[in-house]
Design an enzyme around this catalytic site. Structure first.
Site, PDB file in Angstrom:
ATOM      1  N   PHE A 130       0.812  -1.218   0.000  1.00 13.74           N
ATOM      2  CA  PHE A 130       0.000   0.000   0.000  1.00 13.74           C
ATOM      3  C   PHE A 130       0.850   1.275   0.000  1.00 13.74           C
ATOM      4  CE2 PHE A 130      -2.758  -3.348   1.375  1.00 13.74           C
ATOM      5  CZ  PHE A 130      -3.977  -3.045   0.809  1.00 13.74           C
ATOM      6  N   CYS A 153     -14.789  -1.367  -0.212  1.00 14.62           N
ATOM      7  CA  CYS A 153     -14.646  -1.309   1.248  1.00 14.62           C
ATOM      8  C   CYS A 153     -14.036  -0.016   1.778  1.00 14.62           C
ATOM      9  CB  CYS A 153     -13.800  -2.479   1.737  1.00 14.62           C
ATOM     10  SG  CYS A 153     -14.598  -4.075   1.491  1.00 14.62           S
TER      11      CYS A 153
END
Length: 276
Positions: free
Chosen positions: A249, A260
């Site tokens: 990430f 989400c």
């Protein structure tokens, strides 16, 4: 043990398929007959690598079935996983209508003691509300209990994320619920984190929101890099060797999306405001 999964979206369908893959007998409930017939043929309604094969193999072997007949499915279930959607409302809060609609159906039809396991991402305290709701309206003289079991899967790797999860989180309020879920997951051979329901709910939100935060942080660093003449890819690579940060990430881009992160960051923000 008869396991029923309510909902055949990303969470419910992957949960049902993977539970059958490790040897459990599972029935997945949906309201769409056409969708149910396709899933029986091994045709997944969502694109997810490896999922079609799991559906076909385990249905053909008699370990996985699909139905719209929720009354019979819930009637003699030992365990019901709730994997329906919790989309955001206009104010950013989570819409729990689908969760409570399924729980109403469960309460009206179970004829034996049952553990209801909420896999859907729900605000902290929801599982307590769900248990109170179930116990208040349950039709037959049975014991019903609720456990939290959040999922940690990503689109595109959902099957692998489930079968080879880094951890399984279960939030329970009794030893009985813990023992049932340990038995369900004993063939997964993965670390199990046992806590109470509210902590399990918070683990899910905290995990998702930290990942969204890492993406947002790297996007800001990328903007800064452009201003000072640095290369954000080199910066991310240099950061990634630190085990406290890791290499996941850290890819800068236009932002984060998916089903989400946007709704979960808004839901936690809404809950923080609601809690003062």
């Amino acid at each position: 043990m008869k396991i029923v999964v309510a909902g055949t979206g990303y969470v419910g369908l992957v949960t049902g398929a993977c539970l059958s893959e490790v040897g459990h007998n599972v029935t997945c409930v949906d309201i769409d007959e056409n969708k149910v017939e396709k899933m029986k043929q091994g045709i997944s309604p969502i694109y997810e690598p490896g999922l079609d094969e799991l559906l076909k193999r385990n249905h053909d072997e008699g370990k996985l079935d699909f139905t719209v007949d929720y009354e019979n499915a819930y009637k003699d279930a030992d365990l019901v996983f709730v994997g329906v959607g919790t989309p955001e409302r206009e104010d950013g809060s989570a819409n729990l209508d689908y969760v409570f609609n399924v729980c109403k159906q469960i309460a009206e039809n179970i004829e034996k003691d049952c553990l209801v396991v909420v896999k859907s991402t729900v605000p902290i305290g929801t599982n307590d509300r769900v248990e109170g709701f179930l116990q208040e309206i349950v039709k037959n003289n049975v014991h019903v209990e609720v456990a939290s079991n959040p999922e940690f899967l990503a689109q595109g790797t959902a099957v692998v994320d489930t079968l080879y999860a880094k951890r399984i989180v279960i939030g329970v309020e009794s030893k009985n619920a813990e023992n049932i879920l340990r038995k369900v997951y004993e063939r997964y051979n993965q670390p199990i984190v046992v806590t109470n329901r509210k902590r399990a709910e918070m683990i899910k939100y905290a995990s998702n929101d930290l990942l969204a935060l890492k993406i947002s942080f790297m996007n800001e660093i990328a903007n800064f890099c452009e201003m000072v003449g640095a290369d954000v890819e080199d910066v991310a690579k240099g950061m990634s060797f630190d085990p406290r940060i890791g290499d996941k990430f850290l890819n800068a881009g236009i932002g984060y999306g998916g089903s989400c992160f946007p709704k979960d960051t808004k839901a936690l923000h809404w809950l923080a405001n609601d809690s003062g």
